[in-house]
Design an enzyme around this catalytic site. Structure first.
Site, PDB file in Angstrom:
ATOM      1  N   ASP A 136       0.821  -1.209   0.000  1.00  0.00           N
ATOM      2  CA  ASP A 136       0.000   0.000   0.000  1.00  0.00           C
ATOM      3  C   ASP A 136       0.858   1.265   0.000  1.00  0.00           C
ATOM      4  O   ASP A 136       1.974   1.261   0.516  1.00  0.00           O
ATOM      5  CB  ASP A 136      -0.924  -0.026   1.234  1.00  0.00           C
ATOM      6  CG  ASP A 136      -2.068   0.974   1.111  1.00  0.00           C
ATOM      7  OD1 ASP A 136      -2.392   1.382  -0.020  1.00  0.00           O
ATOM      8  OD2 ASP A 136      -2.635   1.336   2.158  1.00  0.00           O
ATOM      9  N   ASN A 173     -10.879  -2.506  -5.516  1.00  0.00           N
ATOM     10  CA  ASN A 173     -10.109  -1.551  -6.329  1.00  0.00           C
ATOM     11  C   ASN A 173     -10.772  -1.248  -7.681  1.00  0.00           C
ATOM     12  O   ASN A 173     -10.429  -0.261  -8.337  1.00  0.00           O
ATOM     13  CB  ASN A 173      -8.667  -2.033  -6.539  1.00  0.00           C
ATOM     14  CG  ASN A 173      -7.799  -1.937  -5.304  1.00  0.00           C
ATOM     15  OD1 ASN A 173      -6.904  -2.759  -5.079  1.00  0.00           O
ATOM     16  ND2 ASN A 173      -8.026  -0.941  -4.459  1.00  0.00           N
TER      17      ASN A 173
END
Ligand code: IPE
Ligand code: IPE
Ligand code: MG
Length: 240
Positions: free
Chosen positions: A19, A67
């Protein structure tokens, strides 16, 4: 590095939530894409380091079921990046005896991406080195729903009974079938959540949160995370 790692107590399976690509780019006044590109480059060093020290499985969270809710240009950039990664890295991966496995439902992916992925799986199928799991269009909840459906069908068709449903059967109905559960789950970028990653599999994983953004995570940061892991007391509900 903050010390020497103990080679006899290595995590067999490390899973990483990669991330912070967007924030890494923003800090450099660059578009998010730039961060994703740098993020892709960062994978090589970490995979190599895991393989060198003898980790058996490395799982990376590359694209979640959530996502897809990002702007379409970012989603297509990520898909193209994936195609590029597979295309560029596959021979190197194969040469290094890496075995590629995908966690996730590939059906909504662009056909070229699926093609590259299938080529990679096929080519590295018999490799005996580190197993490299790429979690792609992966979400734990979707994975568990699919497992429930498959098990329900088997019961309906009389292949198994309700009493046959146990931990082993559920584990074997997940994308990670046959893999050790992750001993260590690392998340970069300072966020402290799992974001729908390996919820079943990480029941007893040690969680390590690194403050660096993913593109800055390298061998040194990996070793620090392993050291932190080795400092933990894994009790599995028992007492010493
Ligand atoms: C991780 O970086 C990569 C993916 C989720 C594909 P992000 O894109 O989430 O970057 P941040 O968290 O916005 O900085
Ligand atoms: C998790 O990161 C997914 C991947 C690293 C592929 P996100 O950036 O999507 O997670 P949230 O939105 O911060 O929970
Ligand atoms: Mg993020």
């Amino acid at each position: 590095m903050k010390g020497e790692i103990d080679r006899n107590r290595l995590p067999k399976h490390i899973a990483i939530i990669m991330d912070g690509n967007g924030r890494w780019a923003a800090k450099r006044a660059m578009p998010r894409f730039f961060g994703h590109k740098a993020g892709m480059e960062a994978i090589r060093e970490v995979l190599r380091a895991c393989s060198d020290i003898g980790v058996k499985i490395l799982t990376v969270y590359a694209f979640s079921t959530e996502n897809w809710n990002r702007p379409t240009d970012e989603v297509s950039y990520l898909m193209n990046l994936l195609i590029e990664y597979m295309h560029k890295e596959i021979n190197e991966l194969n040469k290094n005896n890496v075995k590629v496995k995908i966690l996730g439902d590939l059906s909504p992916l662009p056909p070229t991406a699926v093609e590259e992925i299938e080529k990679a799986i096929e080519l590295t199928h018999n490799n005996t080195g580190i197993q490299f799991n790429i979690a792609l269009n992966y979400g734990s909840r979707a994975e568990l729903i699919s497992a429930c459906r498959n098990i329900a069908k088997e019961v309906r068709d009389g292949k198994i009974t309700v009493e046959d449903i146990n931990e082993e059967l559920i584990s074997n109905s997940l994308f990670t079938e046959g893999d050790y559960d992750p001993d260590l789950v690392i998340r970069t970028s300072g966020e402290k959540r799992l974001s729908n990653f390996l919820l079943w599999q990480s029941a007893y994983s040690e969680l390590v949160f690194a403050d660096v953004m993913w593109p800055d995570f390298g061998k040194e940061e990996l070793m620090d995370a392993i050291l932190e892991y080795q400092s933990r007391d894994r009790r599995f509900g028992k007492i010493k």
